[in-house]
Motif scaffolding. Structure first.
Motif, PDB file in Angstrom:
ATOM      1  N   GLU A   1       0.850  -1.196   0.000  1.00  0.00           N
ATOM      2  CA  GLU A   1       0.000   0.000   0.000  1.00  0.00           C
ATOM      3  C   GLU A   1       0.885   1.245   0.000  1.00  0.00           C
ATOM      4  O   GLU A   1       1.884   1.317   0.716  1.00  0.00           O
ATOM      5  CB  GLU A   1      -0.910  -0.027   1.240  1.00  0.00           C
ATOM      6  CG  GLU A   1      -2.136   0.852   1.121  1.00  0.00           C
ATOM      7  CD  GLU A   1      -1.867   2.274   1.575  1.00  0.00           C
ATOM      8  OE1 GLU A   1      -2.519   3.194   1.051  1.00  0.00           O
ATOM      9  OE2 GLU A   1      -0.993   2.468   2.446  1.00  0.00           O
ATOM     10  N   GLU A   2       0.526   2.220  -0.832  1.00  0.00           N
ATOM     11  CA  GLU A   2       1.398   3.363  -1.101  1.00  0.00           C
ATOM     12  C   GLU A   2       1.865   4.085   0.156  1.00  0.00           C
ATOM     13  O   GLU A   2       3.037   4.441   0.296  1.00  0.00           O
ATOM     14  CB  GLU A   2       0.682   4.351  -2.037  1.00  0.00           C
ATOM     15  CG  GLU A   2       1.565   5.507  -2.479  1.00  0.00           C
ATOM     16  CD  GLU A   2       0.904   6.376  -3.525  1.00  0.00           C
ATOM     17  OE1 GLU A   2       1.564   7.328  -3.995  1.00  0.00           O
ATOM     18  OE2 GLU A   2      -0.260   6.101  -3.884  1.00  0.00           O
ATOM     19  N   ASN A   3       0.986   4.309   1.113  1.00  0.00           N
ATOM     20  CA  ASN A   3       1.340   5.065   2.314  1.00  0.00           C
ATOM     21  C   ASN A   3       2.239   4.279   3.271  1.00  0.00           C
ATOM     22  O   ASN A   3       2.730   4.835   4.267  1.00  0.00           O
ATOM     23  CB  ASN A   3       0.087   5.519   3.056  1.00  0.00           C
ATOM     24  CG  ASN A   3      -0.717   6.533   2.262  1.00  0.00           C
ATOM     25  OD1 ASN A   3      -0.157   7.314   1.486  1.00  0.00           O
ATOM     26  ND2 ASN A   3      -2.030   6.524   2.425  1.00  0.00           N
ATOM     27  N   HIS A   4       2.444   2.983   2.992  1.00  0.00           N
ATOM     28  CA  HIS A   4       3.270   2.150   3.864  1.00  0.00           C
ATOM     29  C   HIS A   4       4.538   1.659   3.173  1.00  0.00           C
ATOM     30  O   HIS A   4       5.239   0.798   3.703  1.00  0.00           O
ATOM     31  CB  HIS A   4       2.458   0.951   4.366  1.00  0.00           C
ATOM     32  CG  HIS A   4       1.384   1.308   5.341  1.00  0.00           C
ATOM     33  ND1 HIS A   4       0.143   1.766   4.950  1.00  0.00           N
ATOM     34  CD2 HIS A   4       1.378   1.303   6.706  1.00  0.00           C
ATOM     35  CE1 HIS A   4      -0.594   2.002   6.017  1.00  0.00           C
ATOM     36  NE2 HIS A   4       0.122   1.739   7.090  1.00  0.00           N
ATOM     37  N   GLN A   5       4.832   2.227   2.021  1.00  0.00           N
ATOM     38  CA  GLN A   5       6.044   1.835   1.324  1.00  0.00           C
ATOM     39  C   GLN A   5       7.262   2.463   2.000  1.00  0.00           C
ATOM     40  O   GLN A   5       7.174   3.492   2.644  1.00  0.00           O
ATOM     41  CB  GLN A   5       5.970   2.248  -0.150  1.00  0.00           C
ATOM     42  CG  GLN A   5       4.903   1.476  -0.925  1.00  0.00           C
ATOM     43  CD  GLN A   5       4.745   1.933  -2.366  1.00  0.00           C
ATOM     44  OE1 GLN A   5       5.473   2.799  -2.833  1.00  0.00           O
ATOM     45  NE2 GLN A   5       3.780   1.366  -3.064  1.00  0.00           N
ATOM     46  N   GLY A   6       8.413   1.790   1.877  1.00  0.00           N
ATOM     47  CA  GLY A   6       9.631   2.294   2.490  1.00  0.00           C
ATOM     48  C   GLY A   6       9.765   1.961   3.962  1.00  0.00           C
ATOM     49  O   GLY A   6      10.618   2.512   4.658  1.00  0.00           O
TER      50      GLY A   6
END
Length: 277
Positions: free
Chosen positions: A216-221
């Protein structure tokens, strides 16, 4: 000597395996496709000997295909005849666009381009051959049908962003009953990572291959990609497999993650496409 195009039948499997003796990667790929879609295969015979085989991977508007001609019989027009017969077979069942790939080579590139295929992208085939990987303390569980909406959204957004980042045209995918049913039937090979019951990462296996990975984009990295890929690697190894393959599009930053985990690039393929409407 004249050639004859015939429909594939399961009794030809051993003949095809013997035919593709010079390339184990192509042999495994074609045999896997023929096992899944035997009705989508065709053969080329010269006299009573099989000298070529082709197969596409199902009836969809956009589908993939692959073909092979015995090395000693190449440059005799057999490949072109096989390709045209395969395209006609696909047209007859409603396929509108065809995708195929080949190990980067001027010979294969010249053949496909000459027959109307155009460059799409390049992708790296990577292999992991190490031991189990520590995954950390994450809530990773098997997929259930009720998760489809969340998973589809994560996949759609993640792959849309990736395609744009490497210069490919893209539109977000939309939910479909066909995909939902496919995930339901393959739930044992799909795993999701949850945070307080919310799904934030997804991985899908196809046999021993890691097929789809998305975070999910907001949890990348945050290390979630490493966790879910490591979990998938361990699942494949637990089946007794000694290697775990995956594909990563050239330019996709996920390759850095795979490099760090110990995946090694084995080959690079060019993917090409053609409209046959």
């Amino acid at each position: 000597m004249s050639i004859c195009i015939k429909e594939y039948k399961n009794e030809y499997k051993d003949i095809i395996s013997e035919l593709i003796s010079d390339n184990s990667f192509v042999r495994e790929d074609i045999l896997r496709c023929l096992d899944r879609c035997p009705e989508c295969g065709i053969l080329v015979e010269e006299g009573e000997k099989v000298v070529g085989v082709g197969v596409y991977t199902g009836v969809r508007k956009k589908t993939s295909m692959t073909l092979y001609v015995k090395p000693s019989k190449r440059k005799e027009g057999i490949g072109t005849a096989l390709l045209k017969a395969l395209e006609e077979k696909m047209q007859n069942v409603g396929v509108e666009e065809v995708v195929c790939d080949f190990k980067v080579s001027e010979v294969e590139k010249s053949f496909t381009y000459k027959n109307g295929y155009k460059h799409w992208f390049k992708s790296n085939y990577m292999i992991y051959t190490g031991g189990e990987i520590t995954t950390g303390n994450y809530d990773i569980v098997n997929y259930e049908d009720k998760y489809y909406g969340e998973c589809q959204k994560i996949l759609s957004e993640s792959f849309h962003k990736m395609r744009l980042s490497v210069g490919l045209e893209s539109t977000p995918s939309i939910p479909s009953e066909e995909e939902k049913q496919d995930y339901k039937e393959n739930a044992e090979n799909i795993f999701v990572l949850r945070d307080n019951s919310k799904i934030i990462a997804f991985v899908k296996l196809d046999g021993d291959e890691i097929d789809l990975v998305a975070v999910e984009e907001n949890h990348q990295g945050k290390g979630l990609g490493k966790a879910i890929v490591s979990y998938a690697v361990n699942k494949v190894l637990s089946k007794g497999c000694t290697k775990v393959p995956l594909w990563v599009v050239e330019g996709n930053t996920a390759k850095y993650l795979y490099d760090k985990l110990g995946f090694v690039r084995e080959r690079t393929h060019e993917f090409v496409c053609k409209s046959i409407k």
